[in-house]
Design an enzyme around this catalytic site. Structure first.
Site, short mmCIF file in Angstrom:
data_model
loop_
_atom_site.label_atom_id
_atom_site.label_comp_id
_atom_site.label_asym_id
_atom_site.label_seq_id
_atom_site.Cartn_x
_atom_site.Cartn_y
_atom_site.Cartn_z
N ASP A 192 65.70 51.25 -63.18
CA ASP A 192 66.70 52.39 -62.35
C ASP A 192 66.06 53.69 -62.25
OD1 ASP A 192 69.84 51.82 -61.21
OD2 ASP A 192 68.84 53.87 -61.12
N ASN A 229 66.64 45.26 -55.75
CA ASN A 229 67.87 45.48 -55.47
C ASN A 229 68.32 47.04 -55.04
OD1 ASN A 229 71.21 45.22 -55.79
ND2 ASN A 229 70.47 46.61 -57.51
N TYR A 245 70.71 52.76 -42.08
CA TYR A 245 70.73 51.56 -43.07
C TYR A 245 70.49 50.30 -42.57
CZ TYR A 245 72.85 48.79 -47.00
OH TYR A 245 73.16 47.72 -47.58
N LYS A 256 67.31 47.34 -43.46
CA LYS A 256 67.71 46.20 -43.97
C LYS A 256 67.05 45.05 -43.01
CE LYS A 256 69.53 47.10 -47.91
NZ LYS A 256 68.99 47.07 -49.05
N THR A 282 81.81 46.99 -55.05
CA THR A 282 81.19 47.54 -56.26
C THR A 282 82.35 48.58 -56.59
OG1 THR A 282 80.26 49.28 -54.83
CG2 THR A 282 79.03 47.49 -55.12
P1 NAD Z 1 74.66 51.28 -56.14
O1 NAD Z 1 74.47 52.69 -55.58
O2 NAD Z 1 75.78 51.03 -57.12
O3 NAD Z 1 73.30 50.84 -56.89
C1 NAD Z 1 72.05 51.08 -56.31
C2 NAD Z 1 71.19 51.63 -57.60
O4 NAD Z 1 69.87 51.80 -57.09
C3 NAD Z 1 71.65 52.87 -58.16
O5 NAD Z 1 71.74 52.46 -59.76
C4 NAD Z 1 70.61 53.96 -58.06
O6 NAD Z 1 70.27 54.74 -59.12
C5 NAD Z 1 69.27 52.84 -57.81
N1 NAD Z 1 68.35 53.59 -56.96
C6 NAD Z 1 68.34 54.25 -55.92
N2 NAD Z 1 67.22 54.79 -55.76
C7 NAD Z 1 66.46 54.35 -56.46
C8 NAD Z 1 64.96 54.45 -56.62
N3 NAD Z 1 64.17 55.23 -55.70
N4 NAD Z 1 64.36 53.96 -57.48
C9 NAD Z 1 64.94 53.18 -58.47
N5 NAD Z 1 66.16 52.86 -58.44
C10 NAD Z 1 67.07 53.56 -57.37
O7 NAD Z 1 74.65 50.35 -55.07
P2 NAD Z 1 75.11 48.54 -54.71
O8 NAD Z 1 76.19 48.72 -53.79
O9 NAD Z 1 75.29 48.22 -56.19
O10 NAD Z 1 73.74 48.32 -53.73
C11 NAD Z 1 72.86 47.61 -54.48
C12 NAD Z 1 71.90 46.90 -53.20
O11 NAD Z 1 72.84 46.01 -52.52
C13 NAD Z 1 71.49 47.71 -52.36
O12 NAD Z 1 69.96 47.65 -51.89
C14 NAD Z 1 72.30 47.88 -51.15
O13 NAD Z 1 71.92 48.26 -49.76
C15 NAD Z 1 72.69 46.31 -50.99
N6 NAD Z 1 73.83 46.24 -50.43
C16 NAD Z 1 74.96 46.79 -50.81
C17 NAD Z 1 76.41 46.54 -50.31
C18 NAD Z 1 77.88 47.00 -50.83
O14 NAD Z 1 78.44 46.96 -49.73
N7 NAD Z 1 77.71 47.45 -51.85
C19 NAD Z 1 76.17 45.39 -49.06
C20 NAD Z 1 75.19 44.83 -48.75
C21 NAD Z 1 73.97 45.22 -49.43
#
Ligand code: NAD
Length: 256
Positions: free
Chosen positions: A47, A95, A162, A166, A197
């Site tokens: 991360d 992720n 966004y 994707k 989350t």
């Molecule tokens: P989150 O913000 O809780 O987690 C994302 C993590 O990525 C964070 O810990 C952040 O520090 C890390 N991060 C961000 N930029 C970074 C970088 N440049 N290098 C390394 N790490 C980095 O978000 P989440 O909801 O757990 O999302 C995780 C994945 O799931 C994402 O790709 C998101 O687009 C996808 N997603 C989320 C949802 C939702 O509703 N939460 C829905 C569909 C897809």
């Protein structure tokens, strides 16, 4: 026709894999890390937030790795570090992503769009390239799972930056899958709808109009929990004849 003699004989079995999860300190990433640990794999929680990665890894019994996926030199060093410490990388879960920047087409600033593109597309590409080079060089018949979103296929006003990132992740998944198949490396994606989350749950409490509005679009009647998403990632990581798919985990939202 693929030359099967160039493909390593067999992938590492579940329970003995080295799994690298980017964004592993976040809501979905943490659940994915836990799911691989539960089947006995070794997990590296990578991360950009070093403190959060360390705290998550220590809580779960994983290894922490600080890396910014948008920095090619840092990514190359991180991949070398994992291979030096663990011998190989069997599974990469792309992720890490940014979900927080939104705006209507007529209002969003180019710099905000660029930020999303840098992390969600370029970052995923950079990690995929570095790990694929390493897997290929080491003869590892590995798997890559990208975390996409059904938003890439179904628009919601205000979320297009966004969502278009994707859609690119889905395309990148197919690009990598077709080119890496000859090396026995499979590339798939999991595309969730909205996932509860801790961050999303706080912003959309139970009974709030925002939560109800999302739930009303989902035939199964509720938003996903992180535990709905993680098993799909573990499944695709081990699904030996599946490559190039983007599996929706959306309670049927794409049907509606
Ligand atoms: P989150 O913000 O809780 O987690 C994302 C993590 O990525 C964070 O810990 C952040 O520090 C890390 N991060 C961000 N930029 C970074 C970088 N440049 N290098 C390394 N790490 C980095 O978000 P989440 O909801 O757990 O999302 C995780 C994945 O799931 C994402 O790709 C998101 O687009 C996808 N997603 C989320 C949802 C939702 O509703 N939460 C829905 C569909 C897809």
């Amino acid at each position: 026709m693929t030359d099967s003699t160039s493909i390593p004989a067999s992938p590492t079995a579940p329970g003995d894999r080295v799994v690298l999860v980017t964004g592993g300190a976040g809501g979905i990433g943490r659940a994915i890390a836990e799911a691989f640990l539960a089947v006995g794999d070794r997990v590296i929680v990578a991360d950009v937030d070093a403190d959060a990665a360390a705290a998550t890894a220590s809580a779960l019994g994983a290894t922490a790795l600080a890396v910014d996926i948008t920095d090619p030199a840092a990514v190359a060093a991180a991949v070398d570090q994992v291979v030096a410490d663990h011998g190989r990388i069997d599974v990469l879960v792309n992720n890490a992503g940014i979900l927080s920047v939104h705006g209507m087409l007529t209002e969003l600033s180019p710099s905000d769009y660029e930020l999303i593109v840098r992390v969600n597309i370029l970052g995923t590409f950079t990690m995929t390239q570095a790990v694929a080079r390493r897997m290929t060089a080491d003869g590892v018949r590995g798997a890559i799972v990208n975390i996409s979103s059904i938003g890439g296929r179904q628009p919601t006003p205000g979320m297009g930056a966004y969502e278009s990132s994707k859609a690119a992740v889905d395309s990148l998944t197919r690009w990598a899958a077709i080119e890496l198949a000859a090396s026995g490396i499979r590339v798939n994606a999991v595309a969730p709808g909205p996932v509860l989350t801790p961050m999303l749950r706080a912003g959309m409490p139970e009974g709030s109009p925002a939560r109800e509005a999302w739930a009303s679009r989902i035939p199964l009647g509720r938003l996903a929990e992180v535990e709905d998403v993680a098993p799909a990632v573990v499944f695709l990581a081990g699904a030996e004849h599946i490559t190039g798919v983007s599996l929706a985990v959306d309670g049927g939202q794409l049907l509606a």
